[in-house]
Motif scaffolding. Structure first.
Motif, PDB file in Angstrom:
ATOM      1  N   SER A  91      50.407 -80.117  18.506  1.00  0.00           N
ATOM      2  CA  SER A  91      51.029 -78.970  19.129  1.00  0.00           C
ATOM      3  C   SER A  91      50.442 -78.665  20.494  1.00  0.00           C
ATOM      4  CB  SER A  91      50.923 -77.753  18.226  1.00  0.00           C
ATOM      5  OG  SER A  91      49.569 -77.400  18.027  1.00  0.00           O
ATOM      6  N   ARG A  92      49.231 -79.172  20.773  1.00  0.00           N
ATOM      7  CA  ARG A  92      48.627 -79.012  22.099  1.00  0.00           C
ATOM      8  C   ARG A  92      47.846 -80.271  22.435  1.00  0.00           C
ATOM      9  NH1 ARG A  92      45.908 -73.037  21.874  1.00  0.00           N
ATOM     10  NH2 ARG A  92      47.810 -71.937  21.334  1.00  0.00           N
ATOM     11  N   GLY A  93      47.702 -80.550  23.714  1.00  0.00           N
ATOM     12  CA  GLY A  93      46.914 -81.697  24.140  1.00  0.00           C
ATOM     13  C   GLY A  93      47.639 -82.504  25.185  1.00  0.00           C
ATOM     14  N   THR A  94      47.018 -83.611  25.578  1.00  0.00           N
ATOM     15  CA  THR A  94      47.561 -84.484  26.606  1.00  0.00           C
ATOM     16  C   THR A  94      47.687 -85.897  26.061  1.00  0.00           C
ATOM     17  OG1 THR A  94      46.566 -83.159  28.352  1.00  0.00           O
ATOM     18  CG2 THR A  94      47.186 -85.399  28.929  1.00  0.00           C
ATOM     19  N   LEU A  95      48.776 -86.552  26.417  1.00  0.00           N
ATOM     20  CA  LEU A  95      49.037 -87.919  26.018  1.00  0.00           C
ATOM     21  C   LEU A  95      49.371 -88.710  27.262  1.00  0.00           C
ATOM     22  CD1 LEU A  95      49.840 -90.140  23.882  1.00  0.00           C
ATOM     23  CD2 LEU A  95      52.147 -89.200  24.053  1.00  0.00           C
ATOM     24  N   SER A  96      48.705 -89.835  27.462  1.00  0.00           N
ATOM     25  CA  SER A  96      49.055 -90.774  28.523  1.00  0.00           C
ATOM     26  C   SER A  96      49.462 -92.059  27.830  1.00  0.00           C
ATOM     27  CB  SER A  96      47.871 -91.036  29.447  1.00  0.00           C
ATOM     28  OG  SER A  96      47.502 -89.868  30.126  1.00  0.00           O
ATOM     29  N   ALA A  97      50.572 -92.653  28.253  1.00  0.00           N
ATOM     30  CA  ALA A  97      51.044 -93.855  27.573  1.00  0.00           C
ATOM     31  C   ALA A  97      51.749 -94.794  28.533  1.00  0.00           C
ATOM     32  CB  ALA A  97      52.008 -93.476  26.451  1.00  0.00           C
ATOM     33  N   GLN A  98      51.654 -96.054  28.216  1.00  0.00           N
ATOM     34  CA  GLN A  98      52.440 -97.085  28.883  1.00  0.00           C
ATOM     35  C   GLN A  98      53.281 -97.700  27.777  1.00  0.00           C
ATOM     36  OE1 GLN A  98      50.153-100.122  30.813  1.00  0.00           O
ATOM     37  NE2 GLN A  98      51.901-100.853  31.956  1.00  0.00           N
ATOM     38  N   VAL A  99      54.577 -97.439  27.793  1.00  0.00           N
ATOM     39  CA  VAL A  99      55.470 -97.805  26.712  1.00  0.00           C
ATOM     40  C   VAL A  99      56.344 -98.978  27.133  1.00  0.00           C
ATOM     41  CG1 VAL A  99      57.288 -96.979  25.172  1.00  0.00           C
ATOM     42  CG2 VAL A  99      55.482 -95.418  25.916  1.00  0.00           C
ATOM     43  N   LYS A 100      56.351-100.026  26.308  1.00  0.00           N
ATOM     44  CA  LYS A 100      57.232-101.164  26.567  1.00  0.00           C
ATOM     45  C   LYS A 100      58.672-100.725  26.351  1.00  0.00           C
ATOM     46  CE  LYS A 100      53.871-104.631  25.324  1.00  0.00           C
ATOM     47  NZ  LYS A 100      53.559-105.789  24.493  1.00  0.00           N
ATOM     48  N   PRO A 101      59.632-101.405  26.973  1.00  0.00           N
ATOM     49  CA  PRO A 101      61.036-101.034  26.791  1.00  0.00           C
ATOM     50  C   PRO A 101      61.404-100.960  25.303  1.00  0.00           C
ATOM     51  CG  PRO A 101      60.851-102.602  28.562  1.00  0.00           C
ATOM     52  CD  PRO A 101      59.485-102.515  27.921  1.00  0.00           C
ATOM     53  N   ARG A 109      57.716 -85.071  20.215  1.00  0.00           N
ATOM     54  CA  ARG A 109      58.116 -83.672  20.072  1.00  0.00           C
ATOM     55  C   ARG A 109      56.900 -82.773  20.263  1.00  0.00           C
ATOM     56  NH1 ARG A 109      62.545 -81.057  17.125  1.00  0.00           N
ATOM     57  NH2 ARG A 109      61.952 -78.887  16.911  1.00  0.00           N
ATOM     58  N   THR A 110      57.081 -81.725  21.081  1.00  0.00           N
ATOM     59  CA  THR A 110      56.075 -80.681  21.271  1.00  0.00           C
ATOM     60  C   THR A 110      56.721 -79.366  20.836  1.00  0.00           C
ATOM     61  OG1 THR A 110      56.698 -80.066  23.526  1.00  0.00           O
ATOM     62  CG2 THR A 110      55.187 -81.950  23.289  1.00  0.00           C
ATOM     63  N   PRO A 111      55.982 -78.270  20.823  1.00  0.00           N
ATOM     64  CA  PRO A 111      56.593 -76.998  20.443  1.00  0.00           C
ATOM     65  C   PRO A 111      57.753 -76.564  21.346  1.00  0.00           C
ATOM     66  CG  PRO A 111      54.224 -76.826  20.251  1.00  0.00           C
ATOM     67  CD  PRO A 111      54.522 -78.145  20.931  1.00  0.00           C
ATOM     68  N   PHE A 113      53.710 -92.685  31.709  1.00  0.00           N
ATOM     69  CA  PHE A 113      53.831 -91.245  31.909  1.00  0.00           C
ATOM     70  C   PHE A 113      52.617 -90.512  31.343  1.00  0.00           C
ATOM     71  CE2 PHE A 113      55.340 -92.146  27.727  1.00  0.00           C
ATOM     72  CZ  PHE A 113      54.901 -91.088  26.953  1.00  0.00           C
ATOM     73  N   ASP A 114      52.506 -89.233  31.710  1.00  0.00           N
ATOM     74  CA  ASP A 114      51.531 -88.302  31.143  1.00  0.00           C
ATOM     75  C   ASP A 114      52.316 -87.111  30.622  1.00  0.00           C
ATOM     76  OD1 ASP A 114      49.089 -89.665  31.976  1.00  0.00           O
ATOM     77  OD2 ASP A 114      49.600 -89.019  33.999  1.00  0.00           O
ATOM     78  N   LEU A 115      51.980 -86.642  29.426  1.00  0.00           N
ATOM     79  CA  LEU A 115      52.649 -85.501  28.828  1.00  0.00           C
ATOM     80  C   LEU A 115      51.582 -84.541  28.341  1.00  0.00           C
ATOM     81  CD1 LEU A 115      55.824 -85.177  27.188  1.00  0.00           C
ATOM     82  CD2 LEU A 115      54.007 -84.682  25.583  1.00  0.00           C
ATOM     83  N   THR A 116      51.671 -83.282  28.764  1.00  0.00           N
ATOM     84  CA  THR A 116      50.717 -82.262  28.352  1.00  0.00           C
ATOM     85  C   THR A 116      51.454 -81.160  27.617  1.00  0.00           C
ATOM     86  OG1 THR A 116      49.318 -82.722  30.271  1.00  0.00           O
ATOM     87  CG2 THR A 116      48.972 -80.621  29.147  1.00  0.00           C
ATOM     88  N   ALA A 117      51.079 -80.953  26.351  1.00  0.00           N
ATOM     89  CA  ALA A 117      51.655 -79.872  25.550  1.00  0.00           C
ATOM     90  C   ALA A 117      50.696 -78.703  25.579  1.00  0.00           C
ATOM     91  CB  ALA A 117      51.883 -80.344  24.112  1.00  0.00           C
ATOM     92  N   ARG A 118      51.198 -77.566  26.040  1.00  0.00           N
ATOM     93  CA  ARG A 118      50.407 -76.340  26.071  1.00  0.00           C
ATOM     94  C   ARG A 118      51.102 -75.306  25.189  1.00  0.00           C
ATOM     95  NH1 ARG A 118      49.947 -76.734  32.604  1.00  0.00           N
ATOM     96  NH2 ARG A 118      52.183 -76.513  32.360  1.00  0.00           N
ATOM     97  N   ALA A 119      50.453 -74.205  24.937  1.00  0.00           N
ATOM     98  CA  ALA A 119      51.015 -73.183  24.060  1.00  0.00           C
ATOM     99  C   ALA A 119      52.371 -72.680  24.562  1.00  0.00           C
ATOM    100  CB  ALA A 119      50.046 -72.014  23.906  1.00  0.00           C
ATOM    101  N   LEU A 138      55.570 -82.837  31.956  1.00  0.00           N
ATOM    102  CA  LEU A 138      55.789 -84.280  31.947  1.00  0.00           C
ATOM    103  C   LEU A 138      55.671 -84.801  33.369  1.00  0.00           C
ATOM    104  CD1 LEU A 138      56.778 -86.965  30.630  1.00  0.00           C
ATOM    105  CD2 LEU A 138      59.101 -86.182  31.164  1.00  0.00           C
ATOM    106  N   LYS A 139      54.845 -85.829  33.563  1.00  0.00           N
ATOM    107  CA  LYS A 139      54.725 -86.517  34.849  1.00  0.00           C
ATOM    108  C   LYS A 139      55.013 -87.992  34.602  1.00  0.00           C
ATOM    109  CE  LYS A 139      51.175 -83.430  36.652  1.00  0.00           C
ATOM    110  NZ  LYS A 139      49.786 -83.320  37.131  1.00  0.00           N
ATOM    111  N   VAL A 140      56.004 -88.543  35.305  1.00  0.00           N
ATOM    112  CA  VAL A 140      56.408 -89.930  35.117  1.00  0.00           C
ATOM    113  C   VAL A 140      55.900 -90.761  36.288  1.00  0.00           C
ATOM    114  CG1 VAL A 140      58.364 -91.489  34.836  1.00  0.00           C
ATOM    115  CG2 VAL A 140      58.437 -89.208  33.812  1.00  0.00           C
TER     116      VAL A 140
END
Length: 77
Positions: free
Chosen positions: A1-11, A21-23, A34-40, A45-47
């Protein structure tokens, strides 16, 4: 529900995208970096490469976020 995820996703197959999914949002990833940060109160999202579809859960609105762009989905419409 909170936190940061950085990923390099293959097609991903068009019929089976990676969904995060975030709240406040759902990010549909088809192959990107991309980087995805879920906050309260929102999701940021930064691509870096590729394209991510970001859907705001509060009202179902959706935006395509392309490389070198960012978007925020809040709990409010």
């Amino acid at each position: 529900s909170r936190g940061t995820l950085s990923a390099q996703v293959k097609p991903q197959p068009a019929e089976r995208p990676l969904l995060i999914r975030t709240p406040s949002a759902v990010a549909e990833v088809v192959g990107t970096t991309f980087d995805l940060t879920a906050r309260a109160e929102d999701t940021l999202l930064k691509v870096d490469e590729g394209l991510v579809k970001l859907k705001r859960l509060a009202d179902g609105s959706q935006i395509d976020v392309s490389a070198q762009r960012s978007a925020v989905a809040s709990l409010q419409t």
